[in-house]
Design an enzyme around this catalytic site. Structure first.
Site, PDB file in Angstrom:
ATOM      1  N   SER A   8      32.815 -36.522  52.036  1.00 20.37           N
ATOM      2  CA  SER A   8      32.723 -37.752  51.243  1.00 20.37           C
ATOM      3  C   SER A   8      33.287 -38.943  52.000  1.00 20.37           C
ATOM      4  CB  SER A   8      33.480 -37.586  49.920  1.00 20.37           C
ATOM      5  OG  SER A   8      33.492 -38.830  49.262  1.00 20.37           O
ATOM      6  N   HIS A  33      28.284 -37.521  51.636  1.00 16.53           N
ATOM      7  CA  HIS A  33      28.403 -37.786  50.205  1.00 16.53           C
ATOM      8  C   HIS A  33      28.875 -39.226  50.041  1.00 16.53           C
ATOM      9  CE1 HIS A  33      28.876 -36.561  45.995  1.00 16.53           C
ATOM     10  NE2 HIS A  33      29.999 -37.253  45.989  1.00 16.53           N
ATOM     11  N   ASP A  35      29.952 -42.101  47.378  1.00 18.64           N
ATOM     12  CA  ASP A  35      30.435 -42.317  46.012  1.00 18.64           C
ATOM     13  C   ASP A  35      30.376 -43.788  45.635  1.00 18.64           C
ATOM     14  OD1 ASP A  35      31.365 -39.685  45.124  1.00 18.64           O
ATOM     15  OD2 ASP A  35      32.809 -39.844  46.761  1.00 18.64           O
ATOM     16  N   MET A  37      31.140 -46.437  42.755  1.00 14.03           N
ATOM     17  CA  MET A  37      31.926 -46.603  41.513  1.00 14.03           C
ATOM     18  C   MET A  37      31.966 -48.069  41.115  1.00 14.03           C
ATOM     19  SD  MET A  37      35.185 -44.340  42.620  1.00 14.03           S
ATOM     20  CE  MET A  37      35.025 -42.648  43.204  1.00 14.03           C
ATOM     21  N   HIS A  66      26.115 -40.426  44.929  1.00 16.12           N
ATOM     22  CA  HIS A  66      26.696 -40.074  43.627  1.00 16.12           C
ATOM     23  C   HIS A  66      27.026 -41.364  42.878  1.00 16.12           C
ATOM     24  CE1 HIS A  66      30.336 -37.930  41.489  1.00 16.12           C
ATOM     25  NE2 HIS A  66      29.424 -38.354  40.639  1.00 16.12           N
ATOM     26  N   MET A  68      28.491 -43.375  40.027  1.00 18.84           N
ATOM     27  CA  MET A  68      29.444 -43.384  38.906  1.00 18.84           C
ATOM     28  C   MET A  68      29.455 -44.801  38.349  1.00 18.84           C
ATOM     29  SD  MET A  68      32.271 -41.035  40.782  1.00 18.84           S
ATOM     30  CE  MET A  68      31.474 -41.284  42.374  1.00 18.84           C
ATOM     31  N   MET A 137      31.602 -31.756  38.327  1.00 20.33           N
ATOM     32  CA  MET A 137      32.827 -32.471  38.717  1.00 20.33           C
ATOM     33  C   MET A 137      34.024 -31.542  38.509  1.00 20.33           C
ATOM     34  SD  MET A 137      32.169 -35.544  39.884  1.00 20.33           S
ATOM     35  CE  MET A 137      33.907 -35.807  40.203  1.00 20.33           C
ATOM     36  N   ASP A 175      32.315 -31.074  43.257  1.00 25.22           N
ATOM     37  CA  ASP A 175      32.871 -32.317  43.800  1.00 25.22           C
ATOM     38  C   ASP A 175      34.263 -32.584  43.229  1.00 25.22           C
ATOM     39  OD1 ASP A 175      33.257 -34.829  44.858  1.00 25.22           O
ATOM     40  OD2 ASP A 175      31.667 -35.804  43.685  1.00 25.22           O
TER      41      ASP A 175
END
Ligand code: DX5
Ligand code: ZN
Length: 216
Positions: A8, A33, A35, A37, A66, A68, A137, A175
Site C-alpha cells: 500500500s 494498492h 488508498d 480517502m 481502494h 474510501m 477490511m 486489508d
C-alpha cells in the site's frame, strides 16, 4: 492459485514517491494498492488524482484502487482514466451497488466491493456473482498501521463459503494490519490478495518483507 501481495502506497515516503514505486517494481509484489480517502466516509484524507497519476507514471504493475469516499460512482470514470486496474467501492456507501459494479466493469476495470469490519459477508450474496474481488477490511478504514482485527478469520470463512457456492473465480483481498506474523494464517483462511502498508514500508528491508509475505 498462488496468492498476490499488494503493497500500500499510503505508507510510502511521498517525498520520495518515485523511489518507493521503483522499489515495489523490482520487488516480488504483484500490485500497487492505492488508498483514496476523502475525510467524509473515513476520518482521514489521503491523496487524489495527481498523486495517483504520479504513481501510475512509474509503476510497472497494476494499480488496485481502494475508494474510501462518499459517492464513489461519481469518480470511477476518472479513476479508470487515471490508470486503475481494479476499483474497490465500499458496500456501506453504495446504495446502488449493482449499478456501480456494472459501471466499473464497463470501464474495463475489475470490480471489487469492500466490507468494513462490522458488515456481514452475507450481505453480498446477491451481488457476488458480478464481482471480481471482495475486500475484507481487517481494520477500520482510514489509517495505516492499525491493529489487525481477529474476527477477520471468521469473515474469511464466510466469504470462502459464498465464493465456493456462487463464484469460484472470485478473489478475496484482506486489508489492514497484515504482516509476516499473520500472512500464512490468512492465506490458509482463504485470502488471495494481501495488502500490506506499514509492515512493508517501515521494515528495514522492504524487499525481504515482501518476499516473506509472498512465501506466506
Ligand atoms: C486503511 C487502508 C489500508 C492501509 C493498510 O484504511 O485501506 O490499505 O494502507 O495499512 P497497514 O498495512 O499499515 O494496516
Ligand atoms: Zn486499502
Amino acid at each position: 492459485m498462488n496468492h498476490l501481495v499488494a503493497p500500500s502506497i499510503l505508507a510510502a515516503d511521498f517525498a520520495n514517491l518515485q523511489r518507493d514505486v521503483e522499489l515495489i517494481n523490482k520487488s516480488e509484489g504483484d500490485w500497487f494498492h492505492v488508498d483514496i480517502m476523502d475525510g467524509r466516509f473515513v476520518p482521514n484524507i489521503s491523496f487524489g488524482f495527481p498523486v495517483m497519476k504520479a504513481v501510475k507514471k512509474h509503476a510497472t504493475k497494476p494499480l488496485d484502487v481502494h475508494l474510501m469516499i462518499v459517492e464513489p460512482e461519481k469518480y470511477i470514470k476518472d479513476f479508470a482514466e487515471a490508470g486503475a486496474y481494479s476499483i474497490t467501492v465500499h458496500y456501506e456507501i453504495s446504495p446502488n451497488l449493482h449499478r456501480t459494479v456494472q459501471a466499473i466493469k464497463e470501464l474495463g476495470c475489475k470490480a471489487c466491493v469492500a466490507l468494513n469490519p462490522h458488515t456481514p459477508v452475507a450481505l453480498l450474496e446477491d451481488i457476488i456473482l458480478d464481482l471480481d474481488m471482495v475486500l475484507i477490511m481487517s481494520v477500520n478504514p482510514g489509517f495505516g498501521g492499525q491493529k489487525f482485527i481477529q474476527n477477520t478469520y471468521k469473515k474469511l470463512a464466510d466469504i470462502k463459503a459464498l465464493k465456493r457456492r456462487y463464484n469460484p473465480e472470485l478473489l478475496i483481498e484482506v486489508d489492514g494490519g497484515v504482516d509476516a506474523t499473520n500472512a500464512a494464517k490468512l492465506i490458509e483462511a482463504g485470502a488471495d490478495v494481501l495488502v500490506a502498508g506499514n509492515s512493508v514500508f517501515s521494515a528495514t528491508d522492504p524487499l525481504a518483507t515482501i518476499a516473506q509475505l509472498k512465501q506466506g
